[in-house]
Design a protein around this motif. Sequence first.
Motif, PDB file in Angstrom:
ATOM      1  N   GLY A  35      -8.535  -3.821  22.777  1.00  0.00           N
ATOM      2  CA  GLY A  35      -9.696  -3.008  22.466  1.00  0.00           C
ATOM      3  C   GLY A  35      -9.398  -1.855  21.516  1.00  0.00           C
ATOM      4  O   GLY A  35     -10.302  -1.295  20.926  1.00  0.00           O
ATOM      5  N   ARG A  36      -8.117  -1.494  21.380  1.00  0.00           N
ATOM      6  CA  ARG A  36      -7.761  -0.344  20.544  1.00  0.00           C
ATOM      7  C   ARG A  36      -7.878  -0.676  19.064  1.00  0.00           C
ATOM      8  O   ARG A  36      -7.364  -1.688  18.605  1.00  0.00           O
ATOM      9  CB  ARG A  36      -6.312   0.057  20.863  1.00  0.00           C
ATOM     10  N   LYS A  37      -8.553   0.211  18.315  1.00  0.00           N
ATOM     11  CA  LYS A  37      -8.762  -0.049  16.886  1.00  0.00           C
ATOM     12  C   LYS A  37      -7.604   0.529  16.090  1.00  0.00           C
ATOM     13  O   LYS A  37      -7.192   1.657  16.306  1.00  0.00           O
ATOM     14  CB  LYS A  37     -10.083   0.585  16.445  1.00  0.00           C
ATOM     15  N   LEU A  38      -7.064  -0.274  15.186  1.00  0.00           N
ATOM     16  CA  LEU A  38      -5.956   0.178  14.345  1.00  0.00           C
ATOM     17  C   LEU A  38      -6.488   0.834  13.077  1.00  0.00           C
ATOM     18  O   LEU A  38      -7.511   0.424  12.538  1.00  0.00           O
ATOM     19  CB  LEU A  38      -5.088  -1.017  13.940  1.00  0.00           C
ATOM     20  N   SER A  39      -5.763   1.835  12.594  1.00  0.00           N
ATOM     21  CA  SER A  39      -6.123   2.453  11.317  1.00  0.00           C
ATOM     22  C   SER A  39      -5.796   1.475  10.191  1.00  0.00           C
ATOM     23  O   SER A  39      -5.117   0.459  10.411  1.00  0.00           O
ATOM     24  CB  SER A  39      -5.330   3.744  11.121  1.00  0.00           C
ATOM     25  N   GLU A  40      -6.209   1.800   8.988  1.00  0.00           N
ATOM     26  CA  GLU A  40      -5.930   0.939   7.830  1.00  0.00           C
ATOM     27  C   GLU A  40      -4.416   0.789   7.639  1.00  0.00           C
ATOM     28  O   GLU A  40      -3.906  -0.307   7.438  1.00  0.00           O
ATOM     29  CB  GLU A  40      -6.565   1.555   6.581  1.00  0.00           C
ATOM     30  N   TYR A  41      -3.709   1.913   7.743  1.00  0.00           N
ATOM     31  CA  TYR A  41      -2.245   1.886   7.616  1.00  0.00           C
ATOM     32  C   TYR A  41      -1.623   1.049   8.734  1.00  0.00           C
ATOM     33  O   TYR A  41      -0.693   0.270   8.507  1.00  0.00           O
ATOM     34  CB  TYR A  41      -1.688   3.325   7.648  1.00  0.00           C
ATOM     35  N   GLY A  42      -2.165   1.186   9.953  1.00  0.00           N
ATOM     36  CA  GLY A  42      -1.662   0.427  11.105  1.00  0.00           C
ATOM     37  C   GLY A  42      -1.787  -1.080  10.889  1.00  0.00           C
ATOM     38  O   GLY A  42      -0.883  -1.846  11.235  1.00  0.00           O
ATOM     39  N   GLU A 193      -0.770  -3.850  -0.438  1.00  0.00           N
ATOM     40  CA  GLU A 193      -1.396  -2.519  -0.394  1.00  0.00           C
ATOM     41  C   GLU A 193      -0.440  -1.493   0.211  1.00  0.00           C
ATOM     42  O   GLU A 193      -0.346  -0.363  -0.265  1.00  0.00           O
ATOM     43  CB  GLU A 193      -2.693  -2.556   0.425  1.00  0.00           C
ATOM     44  N   LEU A 194       0.278  -1.905   1.269  1.00  0.00           N
ATOM     45  CA  LEU A 194       1.208  -0.998   1.935  1.00  0.00           C
ATOM     46  C   LEU A 194       2.322  -0.559   0.988  1.00  0.00           C
ATOM     47  O   LEU A 194       2.642   0.632   0.905  1.00  0.00           O
ATOM     48  CB  LEU A 194       1.807  -1.687   3.164  1.00  0.00           C
ATOM     49  N   TYR A 195       2.905  -1.511   0.258  1.00  0.00           N
ATOM     50  CA  TYR A 195       4.025  -1.182  -0.622  1.00  0.00           C
ATOM     51  C   TYR A 195       3.593  -0.494  -1.909  1.00  0.00           C
ATOM     52  O   TYR A 195       4.398   0.123  -2.569  1.00  0.00           O
ATOM     53  CB  TYR A 195       4.825  -2.447  -0.951  1.00  0.00           C
ATOM     54  N   SER A 196       2.326  -0.620  -2.277  1.00  0.00           N
ATOM     55  CA  SER A 196       1.909   0.010  -3.536  1.00  0.00           C
ATOM     56  C   SER A 196       1.386   1.435  -3.340  1.00  0.00           C
ATOM     57  O   SER A 196       0.825   2.027  -4.225  1.00  0.00           O
ATOM     58  CB  SER A 196       0.869  -0.856  -4.245  1.00  0.00           C
ATOM     59  N   LYS A 197       1.587   1.984  -2.124  1.00  0.00           N
ATOM     60  CA  LYS A 197       1.155   3.382  -1.867  1.00  0.00           C
ATOM     61  C   LYS A 197       2.145   4.339  -2.506  1.00  0.00           C
ATOM     62  O   LYS A 197       3.327   4.083  -2.553  1.00  0.00           O
ATOM     63  CB  LYS A 197       1.087   3.648  -0.375  1.00  0.00           C
TER      64      LYS A 197
END
Length: 197
Positions: A35-42, A193-197
């Motif tokens: 049920g826990r919502k993950l953030s975009e980064y998560g 997306e994660l690596y291009s931050k």
Amino acid sequence: MARDMTPVLKRCRSLDLDPVYLGIDKKSKRNARQGRKLSEYGQQLREKQKAKFIYGVLEKPFRNYFSRAQKAKWGTTGDNLMILLELRLDNVLFRLGYARTRKEARQIVDHKHVLVNGKCVNIPSYSLKKGDVIEIKEKHKGGQRYKDILEVTGGRLVPAWLEGDAANLSGTVKEYPTRAEIDVPVNDVLIVELYSK
């Protein structure tokens, strides 16, 4: 040598991953934290951890695969990353059905049971190319280990980009896989997306 010693089913639960993708038939209990919502980064981090866990790659080599995928002249970075991971020697052995799991495939390569184009290769991360021929050494072919493995993996489908000969424990990389042929439940776009931050 660094190794991930986390219990496999526990790790599958935390990544919300079906153990079948690792070659394990056991069912993982559903994650209690659904049920826990993950953030975009998560979400991005989870996808990267999933890919690393499935292919058994640690952080630094994974980052190297990503930079190779970025420099490639063909396709998108995400597709290239998955193709590079798929072309690892230990993964190809697993896909051909000559190992029950990728970890077992890695061990088989480490123990010098594998020939690539007639030469002994003991590097699990060895990158295969189109036309490469992989086979188990002649002296190990008749062993009980491979009879047991083939008994378990006999029903496994060999991907279209590989050609396997289970009787002779050999196989050929017919062509490079396309992203559509890679059935791993990883969203490569989020990794990019994660690596291009």
